[in-house]
Design a protein around this motif. Structure first.
Motif, PDB file in Angstrom:
ATOM      1  N   ALA A 156      87.252  68.182  48.984  1.00 26.17           N
ATOM      2  CA  ALA A 156      88.130  68.616  47.890  1.00 26.17           C
ATOM      3  C   ALA A 156      87.319  69.029  46.669  1.00 26.17           C
ATOM      4  O   ALA A 156      87.632  70.031  46.001  1.00 26.17           O
ATOM      5  N   VAL A 157      86.275  68.275  46.380  1.00 27.49           N
ATOM      6  CA  VAL A 157      85.425  68.597  45.227  1.00 27.49           C
ATOM      7  C   VAL A 157      84.654  69.890  45.471  1.00 27.49           C
ATOM      8  O   VAL A 157      84.541  70.741  44.574  1.00 27.49           O
ATOM      9  N   VAL A 158      84.125  70.077  46.675  1.00 30.28           N
ATOM     10  CA  VAL A 158      83.395  71.309  46.981  1.00 30.28           C
ATOM     11  C   VAL A 158      84.309  72.521  46.813  1.00 30.28           C
ATOM     12  O   VAL A 158      83.930  73.536  46.204  1.00 30.28           O
ATOM     13  N   ARG A 159      85.532  72.414  47.320  1.00 37.44           N
ATOM     14  CA  ARG A 159      86.483  73.521  47.172  1.00 37.44           C
ATOM     15  C   ARG A 159      86.780  73.810  45.696  1.00 37.44           C
ATOM     16  O   ARG A 159      86.823  74.966  45.260  1.00 37.44           O
ATOM     17  N   LYS A 160      86.969  72.760  44.936  1.00 35.99           N
ATOM     18  CA  LYS A 160      87.323  72.920  43.524  1.00 35.99           C
ATOM     19  C   LYS A 160      86.167  73.494  42.715  1.00 35.99           C
ATOM     20  O   LYS A 160      86.376  74.305  41.793  1.00 35.99           O
ATOM     21  N   GLN A 161      84.937  73.079  43.037  1.00 35.05           N
ATOM     22  CA  GLN A 161      83.786  73.441  42.215  1.00 35.05           C
ATOM     23  C   GLN A 161      83.103  74.737  42.655  1.00 35.05           C
ATOM     24  O   GLN A 161      82.250  75.253  41.941  1.00 35.05           O
ATOM     25  N   TRP A 162      83.473  75.254  43.815  1.00 29.93           N
ATOM     26  CA  TRP A 162      82.829  76.480  44.308  1.00 29.93           C
ATOM     27  C   TRP A 162      83.160  77.634  43.365  1.00 29.93           C
ATOM     28  O   TRP A 162      84.306  77.832  42.979  1.00 29.93           O
ATOM     29  N   SER A 163      82.132  78.394  42.991  1.00 25.62           N
ATOM     30  CA  SER A 163      82.319  79.511  42.066  1.00 25.62           C
ATOM     31  C   SER A 163      81.749  80.787  42.665  1.00 25.62           C
ATOM     32  O   SER A 163      81.195  80.783  43.778  1.00 25.62           O
ATOM     33  N   GLU A 164      81.844  81.865  41.913  1.00 26.98           N
ATOM     34  CA  GLU A 164      81.342  83.149  42.397  1.00 26.98           C
ATOM     35  C   GLU A 164      79.838  83.125  42.616  1.00 26.98           C
ATOM     36  O   GLU A 164      79.308  83.895  43.424  1.00 26.98           O
ATOM     37  N   THR A 165      79.142  82.261  41.889  1.00 24.82           N
ATOM     38  CA  THR A 165      77.685  82.207  42.014  1.00 24.82           C
ATOM     39  C   THR A 165      77.209  81.119  42.975  1.00 24.82           C
ATOM     40  O   THR A 165      76.012  81.010  43.231  1.00 24.82           O
ATOM     41  N   THR A 166      78.131  80.313  43.501  1.00 24.73           N
ATOM     42  CA  THR A 166      77.745  79.248  44.417  1.00 24.73           C
ATOM     43  C   THR A 166      77.316  79.841  45.754  1.00 24.73           C
ATOM     44  O   THR A 166      77.991  80.710  46.301  1.00 24.73           O
ATOM     45  N   ARG A 167      76.195  79.344  46.271  1.00 27.14           N
ATOM     46  CA  ARG A 167      75.680  79.826  47.547  1.00 27.14           C
ATOM     47  C   ARG A 167      75.608  78.735  48.620  1.00 27.14           C
ATOM     48  O   ARG A 167      75.433  79.041  49.795  1.00 27.14           O
ATOM     49  N   GLY A 168      75.702  77.469  48.209  1.00 24.49           N
ATOM     50  CA  GLY A 168      75.634  76.429  49.218  1.00 24.49           C
ATOM     51  C   GLY A 168      75.676  75.038  48.630  1.00 24.49           C
ATOM     52  O   GLY A 168      75.881  74.850  47.422  1.00 24.49           O
ATOM     53  N   VAL A 169      75.503  74.046  49.505  1.00 26.97           N
ATOM     54  CA  VAL A 169      75.467  72.640  49.102  1.00 26.97           C
ATOM     55  C   VAL A 169      74.202  72.002  49.650  1.00 26.97           C
ATOM     56  O   VAL A 169      73.707  72.381  50.715  1.00 26.97           O
ATOM     57  N   LEU A 170      73.695  71.033  48.893  1.00 29.69           N
ATOM     58  CA  LEU A 170      72.546  70.241  49.344  1.00 29.69           C
ATOM     59  C   LEU A 170      72.984  68.781  49.283  1.00 29.69           C
ATOM     60  O   LEU A 170      73.231  68.244  48.206  1.00 29.69           O
ATOM     61  N   LEU A 171      73.107  68.162  50.440  1.00 24.11           N
ATOM     62  CA  LEU A 171      73.619  66.802  50.556  1.00 24.11           C
ATOM     63  C   LEU A 171      72.539  65.893  51.147  1.00 24.11           C
ATOM     64  O   LEU A 171      71.575  66.365  51.749  1.00 24.11           O
ATOM     65  N   ALA A 172      72.730  64.598  50.982  1.00 22.09           N
ATOM     66  CA  ALA A 172      71.845  63.612  51.603  1.00 22.09           C
ATOM     67  C   ALA A 172      72.700  62.491  52.159  1.00 22.09           C
ATOM     68  O   ALA A 172      73.537  61.935  51.440  1.00 22.09           O
ATOM     69  N   SER A 173      72.509  62.162  53.428  1.00 21.64           N
ATOM     70  CA  SER A 173      73.324  61.130  54.064  1.00 21.64           C
ATOM     71  C   SER A 173      72.498  60.430  55.156  1.00 21.64           C
ATOM     72  O   SER A 173      72.166  61.068  56.155  1.00 21.64           O
ATOM     73  N   PRO A 174      72.176  59.132  54.936  1.00 20.66           N
ATOM     74  CA  PRO A 174      72.356  58.292  53.751  1.00 20.66           C
ATOM     75  C   PRO A 174      71.574  58.849  52.556  1.00 20.66           C
ATOM     76  O   PRO A 174      70.609  59.581  52.721  1.00 20.66           O
TER      77      PRO A 174
END
Length: 395
Positions: A156-174
């Motif tokens: 939900a946060v990724v959808r809300k925060q994605w903008s025209e300049t967003t190109r991707g996400v960098l996550l860490a798990s764990p």
């Protein structure tokens, strides 16, 4: 007159973990006893089969440059590891051996991050992740992520925060610094959203081997387009060997290989030959014993921190970190960690390194040290805080 420096340096902050380590080293030179729970480095080292493999490689003269993507034997062993542990068929051709996870992240960002490209990541996050993005003139957009989200991004946060300049996400798990993972279903949703937007998903899995409460899974199970980073430093206890790997889609392999050839030539040949021995049954048995010991330490230190007055709002399910709220003890985590170092001889790290959202209220503790050291640290902190001795059950 000095030459003008690159403007990107303004976006690279000092690493406060290392600054505290320097303070601690100076106190040790003065004869002080210091317990280190700052830097995330296992107190275990490479097991005998790995050391012996390195010795054989040196004795046999296998010291030359290797292919930029790594020796075939190691790439094949990593692929077989994904099959055994996660039930995944990963082609060895998609695996690129790197000079540690840092080199893997550098290569991934070099291949995927353009000037001005925005990359979403949670706040708090491992500080170097945002600096890798900045190094290629991208914009690391850190999204405040509290304990109610397990300090992770949600779909939900990724959808809300994605903008025209967003190109991707960098996550860490764990995650470092929180030791928390993204649930499989939620990560699947995030990957789906990013795919829908035409972006990239990079998942740092260097602590995936140290998952305690659930069956571990790899983000590679969510599609061939997911880029995954891993390392021999944490689960495999080879921090100074500087060996890691990167799994990319087939279409990216020649591009990342080209970058690796120019930026690194190759990872250490000795470390690569030693790394093959990490996957023998003998070595894996040792690593699993050590993993059980890390869990034992976690199960001691979390309740002990509660008795000291820290709040641990989310039980860490992996890695070897606890992210604890210290607001009941101080309104300045940075000042508190400095005082604990100088007065109690215990190194902890303030949230300052990991993003502004939790900077003043949280500290990170690494339990990658012996149980005896953890117990002594708790005793020292209890004395520093004016508390009675803390008694926490050791399982």
């Amino acid at each position: 007159m000095n030459p003008v420096l690159a403007s990107r340096l303004a976006n690279i902050a000092p690493f406060h973990v290392m600054e505290l380590a320097k303070m601690a080293a100076e106190l040790e030179r003065q004869g002080r006893s210091i317990i280190h729970m700052g830097i995330g480095e296992p107190d275990f080292t490479a097991p005998p089969p790995v050391v012996e493999a390195a010795s054989r490689a040196m004795a046999d003269g296998r010291l030359q440059y290797t292919s930029a993507v790594g020796i075939p034997a190691l790439r094949e062993e990593i692929a077989a590891h994904y099959q055994r542990v996660y039930g995944l068929q990963i082609a060895p051709s998609r695996i690129i051996v790197t000079a540690g996870a840092s080199a893997a992240l550098l290569l991934a960002c070099a291949a995927l991050v353009d000037k001005g490209a925005e990359v979403l990541m949670p706040d708090p996050s491992y500080p170097c992740n945002r600096h890798f993005v900045a190094a290629f003139d991208g914009v690391a957009r850190m999204i405040p992520s509290g304990p109610e989200q397990r300090f992770q991004l949600s779909d939900a946060v990724v959808r809300k925060q994605w903008s025209e300049t967003t190109r991707g996400v960098l996550l860490a798990s764990p995650s470092n610094p929180t030791g928390t993972s993204i649930p499989h279903a939620e990560l699947a949703k995030i990957v789906g959203t990013v795919r829908e937007k035409g972006g990239f998903t990079i998942v740092d899995e260097i602590y995936q081997g140290l998952t305690y409460d659930e069956e571990p899974f790899s983000a590679l199970s969510l599609g061939d387009d997911v880029v995954v980073i891993n390392s021999f430093s944490k689960y495999f206890n080879m921090t100074g060997w500087r060996l890691g790997w990167l799994v990319v889609p087939e279409y990216l392999v020649p591009q990342v290989e080209k970058l690796a050839q120019n930026l690194f030539i190759c990872a250490s040949s000795i470390a690569q030959h030693a790394g093959v021995a990490c996957f023998t049954p003998e070595s894996i048995a040792i690593y699993e014993e050590r993993k059980a010991e890390f869990k034992r330490r976690r199960d001691y230190i979390v309740p002990a921190l509660g008795q000291l007055g820290f709040q641990v709002p989310v039980m860490p399910d992996g890695a070897f970190y606890v992210y604890a709220n210290c607001s009941a003890l101080s309104d300045d985590a940075d000042r508190l960690t400095i005082d604990m170092l100088h007065q109690a001889g215990v190194v902890l790290v303030p949230g300052l390194d990991f993003g502004p959202y939790t900077a003043r209220e949280y500290i990170r503790l690494s339990y990658a040290t012996s149980l005896d050291n953890l117990q002594e640290a708790v005793a020292r902190l209890a004395k520093f805080l004016g508390l009675n001795p803390v008694h926490s059950r050791v399982c």
